[in-house]
Design a protein around this motif. Sequence first.
Motif, PDB file in Angstrom:
ATOM      1  N   LEU A 164      -6.581   5.588   8.375  1.00  0.00           N
ATOM      2  CA  LEU A 164      -5.570   6.080   7.436  1.00  0.00           C
ATOM      3  C   LEU A 164      -4.239   5.349   7.598  1.00  0.00           C
ATOM      4  CD1 LEU A 164      -6.366   9.907   7.572  1.00  0.00           C
ATOM      5  CD2 LEU A 164      -6.917   8.287   5.728  1.00  0.00           C
ATOM      6  N   SER A 165      -3.871   5.022   8.835  1.00  0.00           N
ATOM      7  CA  SER A 165      -2.602   4.327   9.078  1.00  0.00           C
ATOM      8  C   SER A 165      -2.608   2.921   8.478  1.00  0.00           C
ATOM      9  CB  SER A 165      -2.329   4.252  10.582  1.00  0.00           C
ATOM     10  OG  SER A 165      -2.154   5.530  11.121  1.00  0.00           O
ATOM     11  N   ILE A 166      -3.654   2.163   8.755  1.00  0.00           N
ATOM     12  CA  ILE A 166      -3.725   0.797   8.220  1.00  0.00           C
ATOM     13  C   ILE A 166      -3.858   0.839   6.697  1.00  0.00           C
ATOM     14  CG2 ILE A 166      -4.959  -1.405   8.282  1.00  0.00           C
ATOM     15  CD1 ILE A 166      -5.865  -0.660  11.145  1.00  0.00           C
ATOM     16  N   ALA A 167      -4.619   1.815   6.190  1.00  0.00           N
ATOM     17  CA  ALA A 167      -4.768   1.963   4.741  1.00  0.00           C
ATOM     18  C   ALA A 167      -3.423   2.268   4.080  1.00  0.00           C
ATOM     19  CB  ALA A 167      -5.782   3.060   4.426  1.00  0.00           C
ATOM     20  N   CYS A 168      -2.556   3.004   4.772  1.00  0.00           N
ATOM     21  CA  CYS A 168      -1.215   3.269   4.224  1.00  0.00           C
ATOM     22  C   CYS A 168      -0.435   1.977   4.021  1.00  0.00           C
ATOM     23  CB  CYS A 168      -0.438   4.215   5.141  1.00  0.00           C
ATOM     24  SG  CYS A 168      -0.924   5.936   4.994  1.00  0.00           S
ATOM     25  N   TRP A 169      -0.570   1.056   4.958  1.00  0.00           N
ATOM     26  CA  TRP A 169       0.109  -0.238   4.819  1.00  0.00           C
ATOM     27  C   TRP A 169      -0.465  -1.021   3.635  1.00  0.00           C
ATOM     28  CZ3 TRP A 169       4.250  -2.354   7.435  1.00  0.00           C
ATOM     29  CH2 TRP A 169       4.753  -1.599   8.496  1.00  0.00           C
ATOM     30  N   ALA A 170      -1.782  -1.019   3.489  1.00  0.00           N
ATOM     31  CA  ALA A 170      -2.403  -1.706   2.350  1.00  0.00           C
ATOM     32  C   ALA A 170      -1.982  -1.042   1.038  1.00  0.00           C
ATOM     33  CB  ALA A 170      -3.922  -1.703   2.507  1.00  0.00           C
TER      34      ALA A 170
END
Length: 195
Positions: A152-158
């Motif tokens: 979820l954290s990395i997806a937020c950046w994307a």
Amino acid sequence: MSLSLSMAAFALASSISPGPVNIVALNAGARHGLPASLWHVTGATAGFTLLLVLTGFGLHELLALWPGLTRAIQWAGVAFLLYLAWRLARDNGALGSAAGSRPPSLLGGAAMQWLNPKAWLACVAGMGAFAADGDSARIWLFAVIYFVVCYLSIACWAWAGSLIRGHLEHPARVRLFNRGLALLLVGCAAYLVAG
């Protein structure tokens, strides 16, 4: 605070903070949109989780026996960050599926984590804090929680990158954006060399 909540808080603090994997996710979202960026997100999450589990089951002991291996991983990570920065700085600024422009891959995301000193530190620190005794149930609990939070954290950046995609309609703006990200990657590399 419960053990699970403590694990989740640790995972969030280390996953959502800026770093090379998140910078690449931001760039991928801006260039290719969220759906195409999710390959990188998935690979980076799976790569990190595998590293976390292996650390929990004793990889950190191997690194303690061979400190030179840790230094080699750090230098490989610095070289990889500089390579990514060079590619971003040289990019032509064409968005989407322009010639030669592919979103980061599943394997590339996983490899980035294994070359990312921030990931190694998070694994060693996290396992030291929550499963230092090698309790396999705790290792697997931490890995499952970390997988969800990391994804979820990395997806937020994307996703953030995909939101600014509309503001990067012109190649000149994309080049400026990419060069700014390249400078951030060089800054990450310099921090690792100085540390």
